[in-house]
Design an enzyme around this catalytic site. Structure first.
Site, PDB file in Angstrom:
ATOM      1  N   ARG A 226       0.852  -1.179   0.000  1.00 25.13           N
ATOM      2  CA  ARG A 226       0.000   0.000   0.000  1.00 25.13           C
ATOM      3  C   ARG A 226       0.893   1.237   0.000  1.00 25.13           C
ATOM      4  O   ARG A 226       1.933   1.268   0.672  1.00 25.13           O
ATOM      5  CB  ARG A 226      -0.898   0.040   1.253  1.00 25.13           C
ATOM      6  CG  ARG A 226      -2.126  -0.858   1.169  1.00 25.13           C
ATOM      7  CD  ARG A 226      -3.106  -0.385   0.093  1.00 25.13           C
ATOM      8  NE  ARG A 226      -4.311  -1.160   0.018  1.00 25.13           N
ATOM      9  CZ  ARG A 226      -4.510  -2.196  -0.810  1.00 25.13           C
ATOM     10  NH1 ARG A 226      -3.538  -2.603  -1.609  1.00 25.13           N
ATOM     11  NH2 ARG A 226      -5.676  -2.821  -0.837  1.00 25.13           N
ATOM     12  N   GLU A 255      -4.489   7.270  -5.387  1.00 28.07           N
ATOM     13  CA  GLU A 255      -4.606   6.513  -6.642  1.00 28.07           C
ATOM     14  C   GLU A 255      -5.876   6.947  -7.362  1.00 28.07           C
ATOM     15  O   GLU A 255      -6.914   7.087  -6.715  1.00 28.07           O
ATOM     16  CB  GLU A 255      -4.659   5.010  -6.351  1.00 28.07           C
ATOM     17  CG  GLU A 255      -3.347   4.489  -5.773  1.00 28.07           C
ATOM     18  CD  GLU A 255      -3.351   2.982  -5.484  1.00 28.07           C
ATOM     19  OE1 GLU A 255      -4.253   2.281  -5.986  1.00 28.07           O
ATOM     20  OE2 GLU A 255      -2.464   2.524  -4.778  1.00 28.07           O
ATOM     21  N   HIS A 274      -1.277  -0.072  -9.646  1.00 26.87           N
ATOM     22  CA  HIS A 274      -1.972  -1.051  -8.789  1.00 26.87           C
ATOM     23  C   HIS A 274      -2.482  -2.242  -9.615  1.00 26.87           C
ATOM     24  O   HIS A 274      -3.675  -2.525  -9.636  1.00 26.87           O
ATOM     25  CB  HIS A 274      -3.123  -0.380  -8.027  1.00 26.87           C
ATOM     26  CG  HIS A 274      -3.489  -1.088  -6.748  1.00 26.87           C
ATOM     27  ND1 HIS A 274      -3.917  -0.429  -5.632  1.00 26.87           N
ATOM     28  CD2 HIS A 274      -3.493  -2.409  -6.413  1.00 26.87           C
ATOM     29  CE1 HIS A 274      -4.181  -1.303  -4.655  1.00 26.87           C
ATOM     30  NE2 HIS A 274      -3.927  -2.523  -5.120  1.00 26.87           N
TER      31      HIS A 274
END
Ligand SMILES: O=C(O)[C@H](O)COP(=O)(O)O
Length: 311
Positions: A226, A255, A274
């Site tokens: 993360r 994000e 991601h």
């Protein structure tokens, strides 16, 4: 029973819900405003990685389950959800092998600069044929921070590559591979550090200025966990000043990573949006596992992978 599903949920997950006679509310994206707009009367939500805050959660009167499609649950507050009678689940076994593979892929890329050289070649820059200089993984030290499902597979595969593996995990007493060491020893000895930690009060923004100053100047940092684990401002400085060699990042504090981010200006950082678990097989496993949690909970059964406890 109505279940909100993101448009890009694998068909296997949608089929699972349809077979169990649930109605699907397919949302065009995973933002909470969108979910609220289309699915306020939903009984279950399959949620990807966008934030789903408490104010939003309160507005779903019939909601019984939020099934996270993935392993992190930092985008929803499980304690608050429990108070609202909403079970929060994750899919812990679905993506470990895939995220471990992507971690290795990033490590290979960092060591051989493949993405960078491919990019330069397309620009007509063939000078890299003579100037490019990677480094061997064989014989190097990998520091694995967090020895959970993903960290274990990464450690095992790295050892098979001939890497020496150091592990830091305060909750682990012994490991099948590698050597358990204290945090600072790992940070100062590793050639590559990979983060597989859970985000909590102790770990949030815990990898920062001090840690970069402890790292070898030739070492690289990999983060597919993360974004919140790292102090991004400190990392940008460390990369820009070549205090460390490079970084590979799949996750970020915000994000999608804002286009104004200084990361885009640095040539010693590998950036991916991601995508660590985005393989066909893994997307199917996460979809089916999250859908089966929805079916269990909405059928009055106990969830298999709940991260909170609803009385
Ligand atoms: O929704 C996603 O992007 C994937 O499922 C990954 O989720 P995770 O990072 O929590 O595993």
């Amino acid at each position: 029973m109505k279940v909100v599903v993101p448009k890009n949920l694998s068909q296997a997950g949608k089929d699972y819900l349809l077979t169990h006679h649930f109605d699907l509310i397919t949302v065009p994206d995973d933002r909470q405003e969108t979910i609220l707009k289309y699915g306020q009367d939903a009984n279950g939500i399959i949620l990807m990685t966008d934030p789903f805050d408490n104010e939003t959660l309160k507005q779903f009167p019939n909601l019984k389950i939020i099934a996270r499609h993935g392993v992190g649950f930092d985008n929803v507050d499980p304690t608050f959800a429990a108070k609202q009678g909403v079970v929060v689940t994750i899919t812990p076994t679905a993506n470990a092998a895939t995220v471990a593979e992507t971690t290795l892929a990033e490590i290979f890329d960092l060591s051989k600069n493949l993405t960078r050289v491919s990019h330069e070649m397309r620009l007509g820059n063939f000078a890299y044929k003579t100037t490019h200089m990677g480094f061997d993984l064989n014989g190097k030290t990998l520091g694995v921070m967090g020895y959970g499902r993903i960290g274990r597979i990464v450690a095992q595969k790295a050892e098979a590559l001939g890497m020496k593996v150091l592990i830091f995990d305060p909750f682990i007493k012994d490991s099948q591979v590698g050597k358990l060491v204290d945090r600072d020893s790992l940070i100062s000895q590793a050639d590559i550090i990979t983060l597989h930690l859970v985000v909590n009060e102790q770990t949030t923004h815990s990898f920062g200025k001090r840690e970069f100053s402890l790292m070898k100047k030739t070492a690289s940092l990999v983060n597919l966990g993360r974004g919140a684990l790292i102090d991004e401002t400190a990392l940008i400085k460390a990369l820009a000043e070549h205090q460390i060699r490079a970084a590979a990042l799949d996750v970020f504090d915000a994000e999608p990573l804002p286009l104004s981010s200084a990361f885009y200006q640095l040539d010693n950082v590998l950036l991916t949006p991601h995508i660590a678990s985005n393989t066909k097989e893994c997307m199917e496993r996460m979809a089916v596992d999250s859908a089966s949690e929805v079916v269990r909970v909405l059928s009055g059964k106990k969830a298999k992978w709940a991260v909170n406890q609803v009385e």
